[in-house]
Design an enzyme around this catalytic site. Structure first.
Site, short mmCIF file in Angstrom:
data_model
loop_
_atom_site.label_atom_id
_atom_site.label_comp_id
_atom_site.label_asym_id
_atom_site.label_seq_id
_atom_site.Cartn_x
_atom_site.Cartn_y
_atom_site.Cartn_z
N SER A 145 0.85 -1.19 0.00
CA SER A 145 0.00 0.00 0.00
C SER A 145 0.89 1.24 0.00
O SER A 145 1.94 1.24 0.64
CB SER A 145 -0.88 0.03 1.24
OG SER A 145 -1.55 1.26 1.32
N TYR A 169 -0.72 -0.95 10.77
CA TYR A 169 -0.96 -1.26 9.35
C TYR A 169 0.05 -0.59 8.41
O TYR A 169 0.68 -1.26 7.58
CB TYR A 169 -2.38 -0.86 8.95
CG TYR A 169 -2.71 -1.18 7.50
CD1 TYR A 169 -2.86 -2.49 7.07
CD2 TYR A 169 -2.86 -0.15 6.56
CE1 TYR A 169 -3.15 -2.79 5.74
CE2 TYR A 169 -3.15 -0.44 5.24
CZ TYR A 169 -3.29 -1.76 4.83
OH TYR A 169 -3.58 -2.05 3.52
N1 LIG Z 1 -8.73 -1.79 0.14
C1 LIG Z 1 -7.79 -0.86 -0.02
O1 LIG Z 1 -8.08 0.34 -0.16
C2 LIG Z 1 -6.34 -1.25 -0.05
C3 LIG Z 1 -5.39 -0.23 -0.24
C4 LIG Z 1 -4.04 -0.55 -0.27
C5 LIG Z 1 -3.66 -1.87 -0.14
N2 LIG Z 1 -4.61 -2.85 0.06
C6 LIG Z 1 -4.12 -4.23 0.20
O2 LIG Z 1 -4.79 -5.07 -0.73
C7 LIG Z 1 -4.90 -6.39 -0.19
C8 LIG Z 1 -6.34 -6.87 -0.24
O3 LIG Z 1 -7.11 -6.04 0.61
P1 LIG Z 1 -8.69 -5.93 0.52
O4 LIG Z 1 -9.01 -4.48 0.56
O5 LIG Z 1 -9.23 -6.77 -0.56
O6 LIG Z 1 -9.10 -6.54 1.97
P2 LIG Z 1 -10.28 -7.50 2.43
O7 LIG Z 1 -11.50 -7.33 1.58
O8 LIG Z 1 -10.38 -7.29 3.91
O9 LIG Z 1 -9.69 -8.96 2.14
C9 LIG Z 1 -8.59 -9.42 2.84
C10 LIG Z 1 -8.42 -10.89 2.55
O10 LIG Z 1 -7.33 -11.39 3.32
C11 LIG Z 1 -7.76 -12.54 3.98
N3 LIG Z 1 -6.98 -12.83 5.19
C12 LIG Z 1 -6.78 -12.04 6.26
N4 LIG Z 1 -6.04 -12.69 7.17
C13 LIG Z 1 -5.76 -13.92 6.65
C14 LIG Z 1 -5.04 -15.04 7.10
N5 LIG Z 1 -4.47 -15.08 8.31
N6 LIG Z 1 -4.94 -16.12 6.30
C15 LIG Z 1 -5.53 -16.12 5.07
N7 LIG Z 1 -6.25 -15.08 4.59
C16 LIG Z 1 -6.37 -14.00 5.39
C17 LIG Z 1 -9.22 -12.32 4.28
O11 LIG Z 1 -9.87 -13.53 4.59
P3 LIG Z 1 -11.17 -13.61 5.59
O12 LIG Z 1 -12.38 -13.35 4.73
O13 LIG Z 1 -11.09 -15.01 6.11
O14 LIG Z 1 -10.97 -12.57 6.64
C18 LIG Z 1 -9.64 -11.73 2.94
O15 LIG Z 1 -9.83 -12.76 2.00
C19 LIG Z 1 -4.31 -6.33 1.21
O16 LIG Z 1 -2.95 -6.70 1.17
C20 LIG Z 1 -4.42 -4.85 1.55
O17 LIG Z 1 -3.49 -4.44 2.54
C21 LIG Z 1 -5.92 -2.58 0.12
#
Ligand SMILES: NC(=O)c1ccc[n+]([C@@H]2O[C@H](COP(=O)([O-])OP(=O)(O)OC[C@H]3O[C@@H](n4cnc5c(N)ncnc54)[C@H](OP(=O)(O)O)[C@@H]3O)[C@@H](O)[C@H]2O)c1
Length: 246
Positions: A145, A169
């Site tokens: 990020s 984070y």
């Molecule tokens: N959304 C944003 O604006 C944003 C911005 C910058 C970077 N990112 C990055 O993009 C990536 C995806 O984020 P997202 O926004 O799609 O988040 P999200 O919707 O919360 O999804 C996160 C995923 O990670 C899984 N997860 C968490 N802990 C885990 C573990 N111990 N073992 C296996 N799976 C696990 C969750 O599974 P469960 O359903 O089981 O919890 C879910 O499938 C992340 O690396 C995040 O930091 C996101």
């Protein structure tokens, strides 16, 4: 149907929802076979079912990135199914909950976030490396990020382009970026390309759906880094617009 030996095999961690699910959709649309890494049986089965209904050759990979035995078992499952892995997308992450002011944070929150967002990536990468080394064009994509960019959060208010106060984070993504560079250094004499990507501010569970981009838009950078040519970059940090300063 193209036999498994001729298909590109990918694993996406945290692929049951959000950006990870859309990365699986995008890689599946290329005709790839996509492992849906997810820790919850029901959520994983639901995602695999939806992906398969959409024409993706998806298969479930039980995977909790905080668990050594789970990562080992996931590698064994992929080895049995495909004998190798071409692309690993380390997407799974947590925020650890907000607010996270440095002056009030519970150190346990930092440990939990680092365990998932940093050590989880190292654990899964190392479990998958023997399979990646068997690929003709291995790629590793670490979903990071821009809130982890030290350059973007330093300076005066006018100079900063991110100022998220989240002491678990944001530094976990800085740590992940540094880890990405370390892998690129060690693997510089191999054909493995490893890069970090920022999806932008995406509406997902991670931020209470406050993001302004769609998960599909957020997935685009991961798909780009997963499909880099053999002479592509390694040890870099990208967003859609180009390189992100560390
Ligand atoms: N959304 C944003 O604006 C944003 C911005 C910058 C970077 N990112 C990055 O993009 C990536 C995806 O984020 P997202 O926004 O799609 O988040 P999200 O919707 O919360 O999804 C996160 C995923 O990670 C899984 N997860 C968490 N802990 C885990 C573990 N111990 N073992 C296996 N799976 C696990 C969750 O599974 P469960 O359903 O089981 O919890 C879910 O499938 C992340 O690396 C995040 O930091 C996101």
């Amino acid at each position: 149907m193209v036999p498994m030996s001729e298909r590109t095999i990918a694993l996406v961690t945290g692929a049951n929802k959000g950006i990870g699910y859309e990365i699986a959709v995008g890689l599946g649309a290329l005709g790839w076979s996509v492992g849906v890494g997810a820790r919850d049986d029901e959520r994983r089965a639901g995602a695999v079912e939806r992906l398969r209904a959409g024409g993706v050759d998806a298969f479930g990979v039980p995977l909790d990135v905080t668990d050594d035995a789970s990562a080992t078992a996931a590698a064994r499952l992929i080895e049995g199914k495909a004998g190798r892995l071409d692309v690993l997308v380390n997407n799974a992450a947590i925020t650890g909950g907000m607010p996270q002011e440095p002056t009030r944070v519970d150190p346990a929150t930092i440990r939990t976030v680092v365990e998932t967002n940093v050590i989880g990536v190292i654990r899964v990468t190392n479990a998958m490396l023997p399979l990646l080394r068997r690929s003709a064009s291995p790629r590793i994509v670490n979903m990071s990020s821009s809130v982890g960019s030290l350059a973007r959060q330093s300076g005066t208010a006018a100079e900063r382009t991110t100022g998220l106060v989240a002491v678990a984070y944001a530094p976990s993504k800085t740590f992940l970026n540094a880890v990405t560079l370390q892998y690129a250094l060690e693997l510089s004499d191999t054909n493995i390309l490893i890069n970090a990507g920022c999806p932008g501010y995406v509406a997902t569970d991670l931020n209470g759906f406050r993001g302004v981009r769609t998960p599909e838009q957020g997935a685009a950078i991961a798909i780009k880094l997963a499909t880099l040519p053999d002479d592509g970059p390694t040890g870099k940090f990208f967003e859609d617009a180009g390189v992100v300063p560390w």
